[in-house]
Write a protein that holds these residues in place. Structure first.
Motif, PDB file in Angstrom:
ATOM      1  N   ASP A  77      10.559  -7.381 -31.833  1.00 55.60           N
ATOM      2  CA  ASP A  77      11.603  -7.258 -31.138  1.00 55.60           C
ATOM      3  C   ASP A  77      12.178  -5.907 -31.823  1.00 55.60           C
ATOM      4  N   ILE A 136      25.205  -6.937 -35.886  1.00 54.22           N
ATOM      5  CA  ILE A 136      25.929  -7.355 -34.755  1.00 54.22           C
ATOM      6  C   ILE A 136      27.313  -7.017 -34.530  1.00 54.22           C
ATOM      7  N   THR A 140      28.090  -4.738 -31.254  1.00 51.89           N
ATOM      8  CA  THR A 140      28.926  -5.427 -30.434  1.00 51.89           C
ATOM      9  C   THR A 140      30.141  -4.572 -29.890  1.00 51.89           C
ATOM     10  N   ILE A 155      23.906  -3.852 -25.373  1.00 45.61           N
ATOM     11  CA  ILE A 155      24.093  -5.375 -24.880  1.00 45.61           C
ATOM     12  C   ILE A 155      22.866  -5.922 -24.841  1.00 45.61           C
ATOM     13  N   ARG A 156      21.717  -5.484 -24.618  1.00 47.68           N
ATOM     14  CA  ARG A 156      20.552  -6.093 -24.561  1.00 47.68           C
ATOM     15  C   ARG A 156      19.978  -6.413 -26.074  1.00 47.68           C
ATOM     16  N   CYS A 158      21.856  -6.682 -28.684  1.00 41.31           N
ATOM     17  CA  CYS A 158      22.693  -7.747 -29.405  1.00 41.31           C
ATOM     18  C   CYS A 158      22.162  -9.061 -29.050  1.00 41.31           C
ATOM     19  N   LYS A 159      21.910  -9.115 -27.796  1.00 38.40           N
ATOM     20  CA  LYS A 159      21.198 -10.621 -27.578  1.00 38.40           C
ATOM     21  C   LYS A 159      20.193 -10.988 -28.490  1.00 38.40           C
ATOM     22  N   GLU A 160      19.304 -10.127 -28.617  1.00 36.34           N
ATOM     23  CA  GLU A 160      18.218 -10.515 -29.486  1.00 36.34           C
ATOM     24  C   GLU A 160      18.582 -10.505 -31.050  1.00 36.34           C
ATOM     25  N   GLU A 161      19.392  -9.438 -31.434  1.00 36.87           N
ATOM     26  CA  GLU A 161      20.096  -9.803 -32.749  1.00 36.87           C
ATOM     27  C   GLU A 161      20.653 -11.053 -32.885  1.00 36.87           C
ATOM     28  N   ASN A 162      21.330 -11.559 -31.892  1.00 38.71           N
ATOM     29  CA  ASN A 162      22.027 -12.976 -32.256  1.00 38.71           C
ATOM     30  C   ASN A 162      20.901 -14.105 -32.581  1.00 38.71           C
ATOM     31  N   PHE A 163      19.793 -14.004 -31.940  1.00 37.65           N
ATOM     32  CA  PHE A 163      18.553 -14.830 -32.059  1.00 37.65           C
ATOM     33  C   PHE A 163      18.239 -14.833 -33.718  1.00 37.65           C
TER      34      PHE A 163
END
Lengths: 316, 254
Positions: A77, A136, A140, A155-156, A158-163
């Motif tokens: 990622d 994050i 954000t 935006i994209r 951050c979604k992976e970083e949240n994982f």
């Protein structure tokens, strides 16, 4: 006359910013805005690339096959994020090659956190939880920045970083329910990574030379200290939940401000690592340069092959 | 299932699980050090697929054995002589040419092997083969394209590819070695006869080499041993690294 029209353009640009318009690649923008974005996006992309190294350090030693797979996916990622943000800087007129050269020469900066070594498996947890957690909070905010391509990338990403953040926390949570040695390993990792992760937000507002300009252009929406406080406020309860102690005796909840107070950050250490004196600065840059140098013949071969086949296609 | 068959099946599943595990482990060493960013992503992606295949086959091996061993017990708590991975998979990464040529040899083998294993009477093996086939089709395409580019690129890339071929060709015979385990399972329609895959594999390699302007070496003595856990010296070092945490903290949960 010309300078007058430049001034006029800048005035219109500022009005667009004030209205909350999103700036797109083909729109007029002040040279300084472009440069600042290239600098920030470049640092971000370089951090993703260099950030592969401390975690790559544990792929071959991950303690279970599931952890190995998750870590591989995470590092993959990061390479993807780097690639994505480099494409973003291309919209500002800088090629990936140029960006890469600046990283390799040591001219461009990347996040100093990656100049700290990963010494135990628990560091994979601490990086996911603290380093990605801090990223994050930063990102954000950047997802609402005024430059369209960067905002959309955030935006994209951050979604992976949240994982990654959840996976890191889960590594530490598992260690904290394990043997005394595992608990000590987790605590040691957090002891080492807590302060450097607070430093990730950059110097205190009073010492941050770029903040005012970036906020005026809505590249940054919040100051370094605001973001750092947000990170601390959300992270302290997570530490308490799994029995980790954050290494700051002055850390305490203030019911009046509704924020945690914290001890003084060691800014000497921060500037020292930025200057190149972190334990891994040399090693990280050397690894990137080695990869680049050792890969030169591969890139040359690919170019030669593409050239030959373009000729054949032309001839046919 | 008789004892004899289930013992053979367990042994066979170790082969199927160990090869992708060890090759995935090798590819993981590239992480962050690839010649271009796209290759960092591709090599990691292939490693990830291979680790996934390994987990599935080792889990199934544990079920067949029925002694409560998990994928991790099998991966982290066996010694060199108990590993059944192909000799090719443990060979060092070398340079990018060696890594890609090794990948081509293994992926081409896996491609024809999984295509045949899809027809297995064992439903689990058949399903895992079908899933893995999709993945190795990509690995094969990717590695073949690189081998062609390197062979038909510059004089340096061609020399490096030929050097890799010298290093690796002698381990390709091991891909097709068979023993009693194979005989028992072939008879039951559980696994394919590897002899029947050899020609397809060789055709694919010849076709790729033709486009890469390199030739298949002649009169090379073929190494063998993986079926009996007789490895090159490289495997022991890989296992020391891979198994270190599980060995240092016995019984811990990660």
């Amino acid at each position: 006359m010309e300078s007058h029209s430049e001034q006029e353009k800048e005035k219109q640009f500022n009005e667009r910013i004030d209205r909350g318009d999103i700036i797109e690649p083909k729109d007029w923008m002040p040279e300084r805005y472009r440069k600042q974005l290239i600098r920030i996006m470049g640092q971000h992309a370089h951090s993703e690339i260099v950030g592969m190294l401390p975690e790559g350090n544990w792929i071959t030693r991950a303690p279970s096959l599931r952890r190995k797979a998750v870590l591989l996916a995470k590092v993959q990622d990061e390479a993807g994020h780097g690639l994505y943000i480099y494409s973003g800087t291309e919209t500002l007129g800088v090629s990936r090659d140029q960006m890469n050269q600046e990283l390799l020469s040591g001219k461009a900066k990347y996040s100093s956190i990656f100049n700290y070594p990963t010494l135990s498996w628990a560091d994979m947890g601490a990086i996911g939880w603290l380093v990605d957690g801090a990223a994050i909070v930063n990102q954000t905010a950047l997802a609402k920045c005024s430059y369209g391509p960067y905002a959309r990338a955030m935006i994209r990403i951050c979604k992976e970083e949240n994982f990654h953040h959840k996976q890191g926390y889960e590594i530490l949570a598992t260690l904290m329910t394990g043997t005394p040695e595992q608990k000590a390993m987790a605590q040691d990792a957090v002891d080492r990574f807590w302060w450097p992760s607070l430093m990730m937000f950059g110097p205190s507002d009073k010492d941050s030379p770029n903040t005012a300009e970036l906020m005026r252009w809505k590249v940054k929406k919040y100051t370094n200290d605001d973001l750092r406080q947000r990170f601390i406020d959300r992270t302290v309860p997570q530490a308490e939940n799994i029995g980790l102690k954050l290494p700051d005796d002055k850390l305490k909840w203030n019911p009046d401000t509704m924020h945690y107070e914290h001890g003084e950050i060691n800014w000497d250490e921060f500037y020292n690592v930025i200057k190149g004196n972190g334990i891994c600065n040399h090693q990280r840059l050397k690894a990137r340069n080695d990869a680049h140098d050792k890969g030169a013949w591969v890139r040359e071969a690919a170019n030669a092959y593409a050239g030959k086949h373009a000729e054949k296609t032309m001839a046919a | 299932m008789t004892d004899k068959i289930s013992k053979a099946l367990f042994e066979y599943c170790l082969r199927l699980g160990d090869s992708p595990l060890i090759l995935g482990q090798r590819l993981g060493e590239w992480c962050g050090h690839g010649p271009i960013l796209e290759e960092d992503i591709a090599l990691t992606n292939i490693a990830l697929d291979l680790i996934g295949q390994s987990r599935a086959f080792l889990t199934y091996a544990g079920e067949i054995e029925a002694k409560g061993r998990t994928e991790d017990d099998l991966a982290f708590l066996r010694n060199e002589r108990e590993f059944r991975n192909l000799l090719l998979t443990e060979q060092p990464n070398g340079d990018f040419a060696q890594t890609m040529l090794r990948q081509l040899f293994v992926s081409a083998f896996q491609y024809y092997f999984y295509s045949a294993l899809k027809l297995s009477k064992d439903k689990t093996l058949s399903a895992l083969a079908e899933k893995s086939l999709k993945e190795v089709s990509y690995h094969l395409r990717h590695s073949a394209q690189w081998v062609i580019r390197l062979g038909d690129g510059t004089s340096e890339s061609k020399a490096r590819l030929e050097n890799a071929l010298d290093e690796l060709w002698k381990y390709t015979g091991d891909l097709f070695d068979m023993d009693d385990t194979d005989t028992i399972l072939i008879k039951e329609g559980i696994v394919p006869d590897l002899n029947l895959l050899r020609e397809d594999w060789l055709d694919k390699i010849s076709e790729t080499f033709g486009l890469a302007s390199i030739s298949i070496p002649e009169n090379v003595f073929m190494m063998s041993g993986s079926r009996k856990g007789k490895h090159t010296e490289h495997l022991g070092h890989m296992l020391s690294e891979m198994q270190y945490l599980q060995r240092a903290f016995p019984g811990a949960t990660w």
